[in-house]
Write a protein that holds these residues in place. Structure first.
Motif, PDB file in Angstrom:
ATOM      1  N   ASN A  72       0.774  -1.202  -0.025  1.00  0.00           N
ATOM      2  CA  ASN A  72       0.136   0.065  -0.064  1.00  0.00           C
ATOM      3  C   ASN A  72       0.874   1.160  -0.136  1.00  0.00           C
ATOM      4  N   ARG A  73       1.840   1.336   0.742  1.00  0.00           N
ATOM      5  CA  ARG A  73       2.817   2.382   0.768  1.00  0.00           C
ATOM      6  C   ARG A  73       3.508   2.669  -0.594  1.00  0.00           C
ATOM      7  N   THR A  74       4.084   1.834  -1.332  1.00  0.00           N
ATOM      8  CA  THR A  74       4.700   1.664  -2.637  1.00  0.00           C
ATOM      9  C   THR A  74       3.722   2.050  -3.947  1.00  0.00           C
ATOM     10  N   GLU A  75       2.689   1.373  -3.793  1.00  0.00           N
ATOM     11  CA  GLU A  75       1.608   1.410  -4.801  1.00  0.00           C
ATOM     12  C   GLU A  75       0.661   2.314  -5.024  1.00  0.00           C
ATOM     13  N   SER A  76       0.384   3.203  -3.657  1.00  0.00           N
ATOM     14  CA  SER A  76      -0.578   4.139  -3.591  1.00  0.00           C
ATOM     15  C   SER A  76      -0.027   5.320  -4.352  1.00  0.00           C
ATOM     16  N   SER A  77       1.307   5.654  -4.281  1.00  0.00           N
ATOM     17  CA  SER A  77       2.020   6.762  -5.014  1.00  0.00           C
ATOM     18  C   SER A  77       2.130   6.643  -6.545  1.00  0.00           C
ATOM     19  N   LYS A  78       1.667   5.590  -6.993  1.00  0.00           N
ATOM     20  CA  LYS A  78       1.576   5.251  -8.329  1.00  0.00           C
ATOM     21  C   LYS A  78       0.419   5.494  -9.134  1.00  0.00           C
ATOM     22  N   HIS A  79      -0.821   5.567  -8.056  1.00  0.00           N
ATOM     23  CA  HIS A  79      -1.863   5.458  -8.915  1.00  0.00           C
ATOM     24  C   HIS A  79      -2.970   6.843  -8.367  1.00  0.00           C
ATOM     25  N   PRO A  80      -3.635   7.098  -9.333  1.00  0.00           N
ATOM     26  CA  PRO A  80      -4.707   8.202  -9.120  1.00  0.00           C
ATOM     27  C   PRO A  80      -5.592   8.041  -8.039  1.00  0.00           C
ATOM     28  N   PRO A  81      -5.981   9.046  -7.267  1.00  0.00           N
ATOM     29  CA  PRO A  81      -7.008   9.104  -6.173  1.00  0.00           C
ATOM     30  C   PRO A  81      -8.225   8.726  -6.726  1.00  0.00           C
ATOM     31  N   ILE A  82      -9.016   8.143  -5.666  1.00  0.00           N
ATOM     32  CA  ILE A  82     -10.327   7.785  -6.434  1.00  0.00           C
ATOM     33  C   ILE A  82     -11.423   8.231  -5.132  1.00  0.00           C
ATOM     34  N   THR A  83     -12.380   9.041  -5.467  1.00  0.00           N
ATOM     35  CA  THR A  83     -12.967   9.536  -4.391  1.00  0.00           C
ATOM     36  C   THR A  83     -14.786   9.427  -4.501  1.00  0.00           C
ATOM     37  N   GLU A  84     -15.071   8.571  -5.588  1.00  0.00           N
ATOM     38  CA  GLU A  84     -16.361   8.197  -5.912  1.00  0.00           C
ATOM     39  C   GLU A  84     -16.535   6.834  -6.052  1.00  0.00           C
ATOM     40  N   THR A  85     -17.756   6.363  -6.047  1.00  0.00           N
ATOM     41  CA  THR A  85     -18.398   5.066  -6.264  1.00  0.00           C
ATOM     42  C   THR A  85     -18.249   4.715  -7.739  1.00  0.00           C
ATOM     43  N   ARG A  86     -17.662   3.513  -8.153  1.00  0.00           N
ATOM     44  CA  ARG A  86     -17.337   3.172  -9.562  1.00  0.00           C
ATOM     45  C   ARG A  86     -17.904   1.699  -9.550  1.00  0.00           C
ATOM     46  N   THR A  87     -18.169   1.440 -10.808  1.00  0.00           N
ATOM     47  CA  THR A  87     -18.453  -0.065 -11.140  1.00  0.00           C
ATOM     48  C   THR A  87     -17.403  -0.869 -10.714  1.00  0.00           C
ATOM     49  N   ALA A  88     -17.547  -2.035  -9.769  1.00  0.00           N
ATOM     50  CA  ALA A  88     -16.863  -3.010  -9.210  1.00  0.00           C
ATOM     51  C   ALA A  88     -16.247  -3.963 -10.409  1.00  0.00           C
ATOM     52  N   LEU A  89     -15.046  -4.481 -10.220  1.00  0.00           N
ATOM     53  CA  LEU A  89     -14.416  -5.179 -11.465  1.00  0.00           C
ATOM     54  C   LEU A  89     -15.217  -6.565 -11.246  1.00  0.00           C
ATOM     55  N   ARG A  90     -15.259  -7.376 -10.302  1.00  0.00           N
ATOM     56  CA  ARG A  90     -15.897  -8.493  -9.900  1.00  0.00           C
ATOM     57  C   ARG A  90     -15.316  -9.604 -11.024  1.00  0.00           C
ATOM     58  N   GLY A  91     -14.011  -9.664 -11.175  1.00  0.00           N
ATOM     59  CA  GLY A  91     -13.000 -10.423 -11.869  1.00  0.00           C
ATOM     60  C   GLY A  91     -12.769 -11.875 -11.319  1.00  0.00           C
ATOM     61  N   PRO A  92     -11.980 -12.744 -11.741  1.00  0.00           N
ATOM     62  CA  PRO A  92     -12.052 -14.248 -11.450  1.00  0.00           C
ATOM     63  C   PRO A  92     -11.429 -14.372 -10.086  1.00  0.00           C
ATOM     64  N   ARG A  93     -10.765 -13.436  -9.659  1.00  0.00           N
ATOM     65  CA  ARG A  93      -9.924 -13.681  -8.267  1.00  0.00           C
ATOM     66  C   ARG A  93     -10.942 -12.894  -6.859  1.00  0.00           C
ATOM     67  N   CYS A  94     -11.824 -12.386  -7.268  1.00  0.00           N
ATOM     68  CA  CYS A  94     -12.706 -11.550  -6.475  1.00  0.00           C
ATOM     69  C   CYS A  94     -13.376 -12.512  -5.403  1.00  0.00           C
ATOM     70  N   VAL A  95     -13.007 -12.381  -4.150  1.00  0.00           N
ATOM     71  CA  VAL A  95     -13.550 -13.366  -3.443  1.00  0.00           C
ATOM     72  C   VAL A  95     -15.117 -13.436  -2.932  1.00  0.00           C
ATOM     73  N   ASN A  96     -15.802 -12.378  -3.308  1.00  0.00           N
ATOM     74  CA  ASN A  96     -17.241 -12.363  -3.279  1.00  0.00           C
ATOM     75  C   ASN A  96     -17.776 -11.108  -4.435  1.00  0.00           C
ATOM     76  N   PRO A  97     -17.913 -11.705  -5.810  1.00  0.00           N
ATOM     77  CA  PRO A  97     -18.202 -10.955  -6.822  1.00  0.00           C
ATOM     78  C   PRO A  97     -19.667 -10.595  -6.812  1.00  0.00           C
ATOM     79  N   ASP A  98     -20.301 -11.140  -6.001  1.00  0.00           N
ATOM     80  CA  ASP A  98     -21.705 -10.684  -5.898  1.00  0.00           C
ATOM     81  C   ASP A  98     -22.271  -9.633  -4.627  1.00  0.00           C
ATOM     82  N   ALA A  99     -21.156  -9.168  -4.006  1.00  0.00           N
ATOM     83  CA  ALA A  99     -21.157  -8.297  -2.883  1.00  0.00           C
ATOM     84  C   ALA A  99     -21.138  -6.804  -3.429  1.00  0.00           C
ATOM     85  N   GLY A 100     -21.709  -6.011  -2.687  1.00  0.00           N
ATOM     86  CA  GLY A 100     -21.747  -4.476  -3.296  1.00  0.00           C
ATOM     87  C   GLY A 100     -21.851  -4.072  -4.467  1.00  0.00           C
TER      88      GLY A 100
END
Length: 100
Positions: A72-100
């Motif tokens: 989290n410490r290293t990767e957070s500096s590489k990506h843009p801030p997110i402040t709003e709700t967006r569509t979830a990925l629900r990809g193959p490694r998602c532990v609960n693709p039906d949540a939220g």
């Protein structure tokens, strides 16, 4: 102490947690979210919003995910801030693709 996004977020990237963050500490990576530990004010607002239980305080990260603290410490500096709700990925490694 900052909060940390752990492996349960991989391929899910639910964003309700980012939408409630009062200081824009969340960052949107390609397959998960990260929390900028410098920006995080330890308010705990994000934790109950995560439908897959991926967010922990630094001192409470389970042993199998301790590497998430440094990631989290290293990767957070590489990506843009997110402040709003967006569509979830629900990809193959998602532990609960039906949540939220």
């Amino acid at each position: 102490m900052a909060f940390v996004v752990t492996e349960n977020c991989i391929d899910c990237r639910y964003t309700r947690c980012a939408a409630v963050c009062p200081v824009e500490a969340f960052r949107a990576g390609p397959d998960r979210l990260y929390i900028d530990p410098v920006a995080c004010i330890d308010c705990n607002a994000c934790v109950p919003e995560c439908p897959v239980g991926a967010i922990y305080g630094e001192d409470a990260v389970p042993p199998q995910w301790k590497d998430a603290i440094a990631r989290n410490r290293t990767e957070s500096s590489k990506h843009p801030p997110i402040t709003e709700t967006r569509t979830a990925l629900r990809g193959p490694r998602c532990v609960n693709p039906d949540a939220g």
